[in-house]
Design an enzyme around this catalytic site. Structure first.
Site, PDB file in Angstrom:
ATOM      1  N   LYS A   1     -15.155  -2.994  -0.641  1.00 23.36           N
ATOM      2  CA  LYS A   1     -14.071  -3.287  -1.569  1.00 23.36           C
ATOM      3  C   LYS A   1     -14.631  -3.467  -2.964  1.00 23.36           C
ATOM      4  O   LYS A   1     -15.778  -3.904  -3.073  1.00 23.36           O
ATOM      5  CB  LYS A   1     -13.261  -4.518  -1.140  1.00 23.36           C
ATOM      6  CG  LYS A   1     -14.027  -5.700  -0.560  1.00 23.36           C
ATOM      7  CD  LYS A   1     -15.120  -6.338  -1.353  1.00 23.36           C
ATOM      8  CE  LYS A   1     -14.797  -6.940  -2.669  1.00 23.36           C
ATOM      9  NZ  LYS A   1     -16.012  -7.516  -3.337  1.00 23.36           N
TER      10      LYS A   1
ATOM     11  N   LEU B   1     -22.030   0.577  -2.803  1.00 23.83           N
ATOM     12  CA  LEU B   1     -22.607   0.864  -4.124  1.00 23.83           C
ATOM     13  C   LEU B   1     -21.824   0.073  -5.159  1.00 23.83           C
ATOM     14  O   LEU B   1     -20.793  -0.530  -4.838  1.00 23.83           O
ATOM     15  CB  LEU B   1     -22.485   2.363  -4.412  1.00 23.83           C
ATOM     16  CG  LEU B   1     -23.270   3.295  -3.478  1.00 23.83           C
ATOM     17  CD1 LEU B   1     -22.962   4.752  -3.813  1.00 23.83           C
ATOM     18  CD2 LEU B   1     -24.773   3.024  -3.561  1.00 23.83           C
TER      19      LEU B   1
ATOM     20  N   ILE C   1     -25.705  -6.435   0.569  1.00 18.51           N
ATOM     21  CA  ILE C   1     -24.690  -6.890   1.519  1.00 18.51           C
ATOM     22  C   ILE C   1     -24.833  -6.225   2.895  1.00 18.51           C
ATOM     23  O   ILE C   1     -24.334  -6.747   3.902  1.00 18.51           O
ATOM     24  CB  ILE C   1     -23.256  -6.659   0.946  1.00 18.51           C
ATOM     25  CG1 ILE C   1     -22.178  -7.244   1.855  1.00 18.51           C
ATOM     26  CG2 ILE C   1     -22.971  -5.209   0.658  1.00 18.51           C
ATOM     27  CD1 ILE C   1     -22.284  -8.733   2.119  1.00 18.51           C
TER      28      ILE C   1
HETATM   29  N1  LIG Z   1     -17.420  -7.268   1.742  1.00 22.93           N
HETATM   30  C1  LIG Z   1     -18.215  -8.195   1.223  1.00 22.93           C
HETATM   31  O1  LIG Z   1     -18.273  -9.326   1.696  1.00 22.93           O
HETATM   32  C2  LIG Z   1     -19.037  -7.850   0.063  1.00 22.93           C
HETATM   33  C3  LIG Z   1     -18.829  -6.685  -0.595  1.00 22.93           C
HETATM   34  N2  LIG Z   1     -19.600  -6.343  -1.633  1.00 22.93           N
HETATM   35  C4  LIG Z   1     -19.354  -5.073  -2.296  1.00 22.93           C
HETATM   36  O2  LIG Z   1     -20.449  -4.219  -1.982  1.00 22.93           O
HETATM   37  C5  LIG Z   1     -20.842  -3.465  -3.114  1.00 22.93           C
HETATM   38  C6  LIG Z   1     -22.330  -3.691  -3.373  1.00 22.93           C
HETATM   39  O3  LIG Z   1     -22.574  -5.050  -3.612  1.00 22.93           O
HETATM   40  P1  LIG Z   1     -24.076  -5.633  -3.473  1.00 22.93           P
HETATM   41  O4  LIG Z   1     -24.571  -5.410  -2.106  1.00 22.93           O
HETATM   42  O5  LIG Z   1     -24.033  -6.988  -4.005  1.00 22.93           O
HETATM   43  O6  LIG Z   1     -24.793  -4.685  -4.496  1.00 22.93           O
HETATM   44  P2  LIG Z   1     -26.346  -4.370  -4.847  1.00 22.93           P
HETATM   45  O7  LIG Z   1     -26.638  -4.987  -6.150  1.00 22.93           O
HETATM   46  O8  LIG Z   1     -27.211  -4.646  -3.698  1.00 22.93           O
HETATM   47  O9  LIG Z   1     -26.237  -2.809  -5.105  1.00 22.93           O
HETATM   48  C7  LIG Z   1     -25.874  -1.925  -4.082  1.00 22.93           C
HETATM   49  C8  LIG Z   1     -26.564  -0.595  -4.271  1.00 22.93           C
HETATM   50  O10 LIG Z   1     -26.057   0.017  -5.438  1.00 22.93           O
HETATM   51  C9  LIG Z   1     -27.110   0.746  -6.060  1.00 22.93           C
HETATM   52  N3  LIG Z   1     -27.190   0.283  -7.439  1.00 22.93           N
HETATM   53  C10 LIG Z   1     -27.542  -0.938  -7.863  1.00 22.93           C
HETATM   54  N4  LIG Z   1     -27.514  -0.992  -9.221  1.00 22.93           N
HETATM   55  C11 LIG Z   1     -27.160   0.224  -9.633  1.00 22.93           C
HETATM   56  C12 LIG Z   1     -26.952   0.792 -10.898  1.00 22.93           C
HETATM   57  N5  LIG Z   1     -27.165   0.106 -12.027  1.00 22.93           N
HETATM   58  N6  LIG Z   1     -26.525   2.046 -10.965  1.00 22.93           N
HETATM   59  C13 LIG Z   1     -26.324   2.751  -9.857  1.00 22.93           C
HETATM   60  N7  LIG Z   1     -26.513   2.267  -8.611  1.00 22.93           N
HETATM   61  C14 LIG Z   1     -26.919   1.003  -8.505  1.00 22.93           C
HETATM   62  C15 LIG Z   1     -28.388   0.479  -5.311  1.00 22.93           C
HETATM   63  O11 LIG Z   1     -28.630   1.617  -4.508  1.00 22.93           O
HETATM   64  P3  LIG Z   1     -30.113   2.085  -4.070  1.00 22.93           P
HETATM   65  O12 LIG Z   1     -30.419   1.241  -2.873  1.00 22.93           O
HETATM   66  O13 LIG Z   1     -29.933   3.515  -3.789  1.00 22.93           O
HETATM   67  O14 LIG Z   1     -31.006   1.810  -5.213  1.00 22.93           O
HETATM   68  C16 LIG Z   1     -28.056  -0.735  -4.486  1.00 22.93           C
HETATM   69  O15 LIG Z   1     -28.687  -0.762  -3.253  1.00 22.93           O
HETATM   70  C17 LIG Z   1     -19.903  -3.867  -4.228  1.00 22.93           C
HETATM   71  O16 LIG Z   1     -18.858  -2.943  -4.286  1.00 22.93           O
HETATM   72  C18 LIG Z   1     -19.352  -5.205  -3.810  1.00 22.93           C
HETATM   73  O17 LIG Z   1     -18.029  -5.424  -4.262  1.00 22.93           O
HETATM   74  C19 LIG Z   1     -20.623  -7.133  -2.002  1.00 22.93           C
HETATM   75  C20 LIG Z   1     -20.875  -8.332  -1.390  1.00 22.93           C
HETATM   76  C21 LIG Z   1     -20.031  -8.810  -0.343  1.00 22.93           C
HETATM   77  O1  LIG Z   2     -17.475 -11.692  -0.408  1.00 24.29           O
HETATM   78  C1  LIG Z   2     -17.823 -11.640  -1.552  1.00 24.29           C
HETATM   79  O2  LIG Z   2     -18.289 -12.749  -2.176  1.00 24.29           O
HETATM   80  C2  LIG Z   2     -19.057 -12.627  -3.338  1.00 24.29           C
HETATM   81  C3  LIG Z   2     -18.645 -11.434  -4.119  1.00 24.29           C
HETATM   82  O3  LIG Z   2     -19.265 -11.303  -5.323  1.00 24.29           O
HETATM   83  C4  LIG Z   2     -18.711 -10.238  -3.288  1.00 24.29           C
HETATM   84  O4  LIG Z   2     -18.659  -9.047  -3.999  1.00 24.29           O
HETATM   85  C5  LIG Z   2     -17.632 -10.418  -2.346  1.00 24.29           C
HETATM   86  O5  LIG Z   2     -17.336  -9.303  -1.610  1.00 24.29           O
END
Ligand SMILES: NC(=O)C1=CN([C@@H]2O[C@H](COP(=O)(O)OP(=O)(O)OC[C@H]3O[C@@H](n4cnc5c(N)ncnc54)[C@H](OP(=O)(O)O)[C@@H]3O)[C@@H](O)[C@H]2O)C=CC1
Ligand SMILES: O=C1OC[C@@H](O)[C@H](O)[C@H]1O
Length: 384
Positions: free
Chosen positions: A119, A96, A36
């Site tokens: 979030k 994360l 993200i």
């Molecule tokens: N505001 C918004 O619009 C959005 C918010 N989010 C939020 O952002 C967060 C991350 O989502 P997203 O980007 O999809 O996540 P990712 O799947 O890209 O994971 C994010 C990071 O978490 C670490 N990670 C991944 N898998 C594991 C694991 N099994 N154990 C420990 N660490 C792990 C990795 O760190 P490393 O790089 O160090 O390996 C990775 O880069 C969530 O909390 C989600 O709710 C997500 C999408 C949209």
């Molecule tokens: O904006 C979003 O859309 C997809 C979701 O899974 C993500 O975590 C959220 O933040």
């Protein structure tokens, strides 16, 4: 870039030409090379004088290096601690898995870094409260530590216009409110979103948007959850779909349904209408609807339809409204929240829409999510 449908959809990955940076620009480090972060921080930062993306840390240094080179980020680190120890980093963006949010936010605060936190703020309200407490220590106060849960959509002018209309009585006395946020599973069942140990569950992922939008629009806290049905479980305790009803003060009945397990075919059958995120506030004089309230920059429609059309006058607050509100240059929700975050750190004047999410509010939002799990008979995240 003119805010037309194509530029709005392309904007997150193709922002306009970079702007020159301010001398006191906040140097942000990405804690995790997350999917993200290009959309939430790297892209918007290019168009903000007040933010520089200065580093990225990943558990695997090679991943951090590749990510840094791909996105033109000057520094990379092996492991998150290394970035927290770097005095060149002012603030970190934590995206994360949910179950790691509190741990790394607390470490960042202790290292004197500001935090833009994805979030939901933590696994549960107790953890969120621990983050709040960490910002209230004397050290954190002296360092004027800023922590913002990134409910980016709540910073967008479309949401503020919708709330202003409700506050101005456009729907009369509010009696009910609802949120629908249902998608097919675009991430797959093995995603972090569906791993209990990582704070997974759709109520954590999308339910948190439902709670925040209802609380934002109603300006109130839920008194109780009257029903919560985890319609589909992806695995034990991990909800793929959740439907909840909640009582708010003054007899307002709220409900939401969030899902990421509906088959594609169900959306094809509903003409994609069912996939359109929807927020509705109903009162004795009319209904306000805001579609795509989570990403209004892409497209949305804000409408107020009066219950009856017979009494409408030109200055009647209950007249029909059908608007789109794209704000300055069609900027994204993420641009607005990142700009507010940087302004708060530098003590600058709060930019429009002059909105901020205090951590106390984040704790209450997490409480809303927890109450739904409790009513559903599922473990509150973070419980062993
Ligand atoms: N505001 C918004 O619009 C959005 C918010 N989010 C939020 O952002 C967060 C991350 O989502 P997203 O980007 O999809 O996540 P990712 O799947 O890209 O994971 C994010 C990071 O978490 C670490 N990670 C991944 N898998 C594991 C694991 N099994 N154990 C420990 N660490 C792990 C990795 O760190 P490393 O790089 O160090 O390996 C990775 O880069 C969530 O909390 C989600 O709710 C997500 C999408 C949209
Ligand atoms: O904006 C979003 O859309 C997809 C979701 O899974 C993500 O975590 C959220 O933040």
């Amino acid at each position: 870039m003119p805010p037309n449908i194509f530029s709005r959809i392309l904007w997150p990955d193709a922002p306009p030409a970079p702007v020159p940076k301010a001398a006191d620009a906040v140097r942000v480090g990405l804690l995790g090379a997350s999917r993200i972060s290009p959309r939430a921080v790297i892209g918007p930062a290019k168009a903000l004088a007040s933010v520089i993306v200065h580093g990225v840390a990943a558990r695997d240094g090679k991943k951090a290096e590749a990510f840094a080179k791909k996105h033109g980020i000057p520094k990379w680190y092996t492991g998150y601690e290394a970035m927290l120890n770097d005095p060149e980093i002012d603030a970190v963006y934590i995206a994360l898995p949910n179950g790691h949010h509190a741990e790394w936010t607390l470490k960042a605060i202790h290292a004197g870094k500001h935090v833009l936190l994805e979030k939901p703020s933590a696994s549960n309200a107790t953890e969120s409260a621990a983050i709040l407490a960490a910002t209230q220590t004397q050290d954190a106060k002296n360092a004027r530590i800023v922590v913002l849960e990134n409910f980016h959509n709540l910073f967008h002018p479309a949401l503020h216009r919708a709330r202003d209309l409700v506050r101005a009585g456009a729907v009369g006395n509010v009696h009910s409110a609802s949120v629908r946020l249902c998608f097919p599973n675009i991430f797959g069942k093995d995603d972090i979103r569906f791993d209990y140990a990582l704070g997974g569950g759709i109520n954590m992922d999308l339910g948190t948007y439902a709670c925040s939008a209802l609380r934002f629009m109603l300006d109130a806290e839920p008194l109780r959850v009257t029903s919560a049905t985890p319609t589909t479980l992806v695995r034990p305790d991990v909800d793929g779909e959740m439907a909840a009803t909640l009582d708010f003060p003054d007899g307002v009945a709220a409900s939401y349904v969030v899902s990421m397990v509906r088959p594609w075919i169900s959306f094809v059958c509903s003409g994609l209408e069912g996939m359109k995120p929807m927020l509705e506030i109903k009162g004795d004089k009319g209904t306000l609807s805001l579609s795509v309230f989570v990403l209004p920059q892409l497209l949305h429609k804000l409408t107020v339809v009066p219950t009856t059309t017979t009494t409408i006058t030109a200055d009647d607050a209950t007249q029909h409204v059908a608007e789109t509100v794209y704000g300055e240059g069609g900027n994204t929700t993420y641009w607005y929240s990142l700009r507010a975050f940087a302004a708060r750190i530098r003590g600058a004047e709060e930019p429009e829409p002059q909105y901020w999410i205090p951590l106390e509010w984040s704790v209450k939002n997490q409480r809303c999510v927890d109450m739904v799990y409790e009513k559903a008979g599922l473990r509150v995240r973070g419980e062993a």
